[in-house]
Design a protein around this motif. Sequence first.
Motif, mmCIF file in Angstrom:
data_model
loop_
_atom_site.group_PDB
_atom_site.id
_atom_site.type_symbol
_atom_site.label_atom_id
_atom_site.label_comp_id
_atom_site.label_asym_id
_atom_site.label_seq_id
_atom_site.Cartn_x
_atom_site.Cartn_y
_atom_site.Cartn_z
ATOM 1 N N ASP A 76 0.741 -1.258 0.227
ATOM 2 C CA ASP A 76 -0.033 0.096 -0.138
ATOM 3 C C ASP A 76 1.063 1.234 -0.062
ATOM 4 O O ASP A 76 0.384 2.396 -0.444
ATOM 5 N N ILE A 77 2.086 1.054 0.810
ATOM 6 C CA ILE A 77 2.922 2.247 0.871
ATOM 7 C C ILE A 77 4.268 1.778 0.585
ATOM 8 O O ILE A 77 4.719 0.630 1.193
ATOM 9 N N LEU A 78 5.004 2.724 -0.313
ATOM 10 C CA LEU A 78 6.412 2.291 -0.715
ATOM 11 C C LEU A 78 7.262 3.441 0.109
ATOM 12 O O LEU A 78 7.079 4.606 -0.348
ATOM 13 N N ILE A 79 7.973 3.250 0.974
ATOM 14 C CA ILE A 79 9.108 4.377 1.597
ATOM 15 C C ILE A 79 10.259 4.238 1.061
ATOM 16 O O ILE A 79 11.078 3.113 1.223
ATOM 17 N N VAL A 80 10.871 5.470 0.705
ATOM 18 C CA VAL A 80 12.155 5.532 0.366
ATOM 19 C C VAL A 80 13.037 6.296 1.225
ATOM 20 O O VAL A 80 12.627 7.633 1.389
ATOM 21 N N PRO A 81 13.960 5.790 1.951
ATOM 22 C CA PRO A 81 14.504 6.761 3.103
ATOM 23 C C PRO A 81 15.469 7.704 2.601
ATOM 24 O O PRO A 81 15.890 7.847 1.222
ATOM 25 N N THR A 82 16.369 8.205 3.533
ATOM 26 C CA THR A 82 17.165 9.275 3.250
ATOM 27 C C THR A 82 18.416 8.894 2.784
ATOM 28 O O THR A 82 18.863 7.632 3.169
ATOM 29 N N ILE A 83 18.944 9.365 1.726
ATOM 30 C CA ILE A 83 20.359 9.095 1.094
ATOM 31 C C ILE A 83 21.309 9.783 2.095
ATOM 32 O O ILE A 83 21.248 10.903 2.314
ATOM 33 N N GLY A 84 22.031 8.827 2.807
ATOM 34 C CA GLY A 84 23.076 9.361 3.553
ATOM 35 C C GLY A 84 24.693 9.844 2.816
ATOM 36 O O GLY A 84 25.103 10.690 3.225
ATOM 37 N N GLY A 85 24.608 9.045 1.871
ATOM 38 C CA GLY A 85 26.091 9.581 0.835
ATOM 39 C C GLY A 85 25.847 10.540 0.085
ATOM 40 O O GLY A 85 24.631 11.120 0.064
ATOM 41 N N LYS A 86 26.497 10.705 -0.996
ATOM 42 C CA LYS A 86 26.562 11.664 -1.994
ATOM 43 C C LYS A 86 25.325 11.388 -2.970
ATOM 44 O O LYS A 86 25.434 10.035 -3.596
ATOM 45 N N PRO A 87 24.256 12.171 -3.069
ATOM 46 C CA PRO A 87 23.054 11.588 -4.238
ATOM 47 C C PRO A 87 23.542 11.079 -5.232
ATOM 48 O O PRO A 87 23.040 10.199 -5.708
ATOM 49 N N GLU A 88 24.454 11.529 -5.827
ATOM 50 C CA GLU A 88 24.960 11.264 -7.382
ATOM 51 C C GLU A 88 25.550 10.002 -7.360
ATOM 52 O O GLU A 88 24.955 9.207 -8.126
ATOM 53 N N GLU A 89 26.235 9.609 -6.342
ATOM 54 C CA GLU A 89 26.996 8.368 -6.206
ATOM 55 C C GLU A 89 25.937 7.331 -5.721
ATOM 56 O O GLU A 89 26.039 6.195 -6.383
#
Length: 324
Positions: A76-89
């Motif tokens: 019902d819900i898909l959660i995408v958590p925080t990116i802790g590293g460099k977003p591009e990498e």
Amino acid sequence: MHVVTILGFDQAYASAITGALDLFALAGVTWQRMQGQAPQQIFKVQLASIGNKPIECINHVTIQSQLAIENVDHTDILIVPTIGGKPEEVLSNNRNLLPFIQHFYDTGADIASNCSGAFFLAESGILDNKQATTHWGYAELFEQRYPCVALNSNQLITQDGSIYCSGGGMAWFDLTLLLIERYCGHDVASNTAKAHVMDLSRGSQAAYAQLRSKKYHQDQEVLLLQEWLENHYSQAITLAQLAKRVSMTPRTLLRRFKAATEQTPFAYLQSIRVEAAKKILETQSVSLEAMTNAVGYEDLSSFTRLFKSVTGLSPSQYRKKFIR
């Protein structure tokens, strides 16, 4: 029960994963136990990764996934958590997650990202021509990469259709409480917040943001003016004075300054003054009138309107929240 799937990937924030897991799983449980009532779990929460592999989170925390995302038939819900590293990498190393985000969006799931997790949503294409937010510190990078997304980085949470985004790294609890309210109603969300000693709604991250100087341009005269304004913001300043300092006409200065910074000189000056006022409010006990004068304004009421339009808080509210 409603099914919540948290999508794990390497260099995610561990707290954004485990915090959401706990809060969803304890909705309908913790408050009931405190009140002597029978617990009733409302959400089935699962952590999924590619191939059911362990998730190497930021700061060397490893979390064991519970199942492979390939084996999730419905959520019902898909959660995408925080990116802790460099977003591009992180994006480059996890492009195999993008089809799953697109698939669950197409099949009607609510898709929710926390903080820089919005980069995954935008990279998958589901945020094109939609409202979104992300951490204020990543706003410029996000806008450069995804010009088709209507980013509002002042908002702590945005909703556009079935897509939800939250701003700060710890805004997972705002996002989770919002989704609990959506599926279970206000009373359950409110009781969950009370049980965990949380505010149910914060609304904006503007008060947490710092001035983004926008000095990555190559206009040397504008750079000189930016630096001069940052050192003389408390003075009375006119456009004619600024133009004279760099030997331009006022009209030319307006055109070049806006082209370089996306702001007029006085909008930039106002941003500097608000930032200076925030530092005074955080560290000094001077009167609001003295603070207003120190940053170059004579009228407290007009500066209060400016300050609130930028931060979402009045100066007195800001001081109460952030005084050291």
